[in-house]
Design an enzyme around this catalytic site. Sequence first.
Site, mmCIF file in Angstrom:
data_model
loop_
_atom_site.group_PDB
_atom_site.id
_atom_site.type_symbol
_atom_site.label_atom_id
_atom_site.label_comp_id
_atom_site.label_asym_id
_atom_site.label_seq_id
_atom_site.Cartn_x
_atom_site.Cartn_y
_atom_site.Cartn_z
ATOM 1 C CG HIS A 77 -0.849 -42.907 -35.197
ATOM 2 N ND1 HIS A 77 -0.429 -43.068 -36.502
ATOM 3 C CD2 HIS A 77 -1.267 -44.132 -34.782
ATOM 4 C CE1 HIS A 77 -0.595 -44.334 -36.866
ATOM 5 N NE2 HIS A 77 -1.101 -45.003 -35.837
ATOM 6 C CB CYS A 129 4.583 -40.664 -39.828
ATOM 7 S SG CYS A 129 3.269 -39.882 -38.905
#
Length: 282
Positions: free
Chosen positions: A168, A264
């Site tokens: 990511h 996150c």
Amino acid sequence: MPRDATPRRYLMCPPAHFKVTYSINPWMDPAKPVDLPLALAQWEDLRDRYRSLGHTVELLEPQEELPDMVFAANGATVIDGRVLGARFAHEERTAEADAHLDWFRANGFTEIHEPAHINEGEGDFAVTASYLLAGRGFRSSPLSHAEAQEFFGRPVIGLDLVDPRYYHLDTALCVLDDAADEVMYYPGAFSPGSRSVLARLFPDALIAQEQDAAEFGLNAVSDGSHVLLPLAAVGLFEPLRERGFEPVGMDLSELLKGGGSVKCCTQELRTGWGAAPEGRGA
Ligand code: ARG
């Protein structure tokens, strides 16, 4: 130079049902046991830290069948109160998208776009003053970049991720000052062309070393002054201080077993409503 913090609103989800039963990134090993009470304590520490810094933390109800829900950053992207929903790459997380949309609908958000293309929210979208940086290569579809640009009316800069450990964008790049275009990143996570793009757009960026990136040091959250980041990313603390930031080390070692850390776990609600708007917030 001293830095100014601005009050933020974050959306988080307690890791009440966190576990590693499947593997969709190289950090996840279902054979490694997770200490759930420790994961919860570490997450609560992060939530409390945000609150003690004056930020608002909103909470999403955890669902038992969605063990990755603690990684709330992936559930949507919010800019100026406009919500771009997520569409997950892996079936195991698909249902999280609706949980987020339901939360936004129940909390007064009206400008909501349900995406046609795969995007994993702030996992792959990062907001700077001038751009919407957008990762691709492992999760979010390149097609989601055009979709985001059209919805937000901000220029999207597509960046190619090439190392599966940094699947990511938020594992490889962090926006330090979103009132300016100040970022830190780990070049090794990006393709040569994307590295050149980053060097062109952010010539003064803080460049992270491999060992700090590997400790998830880029998976950090900045309020413009305090930078909350994994404690183990020791090499980033001094360079951050030199720039006038105050690094705040957090221990989220249990959540790293799922392939996530500070960022996150944290979705930023850029509503322009401030930290404690009337009738809203926790
Ligand atoms: N286990 C999750 C996944 O692989 C971790 C997500 C981490 N989130 C993030 N914003 N990088 O999807």
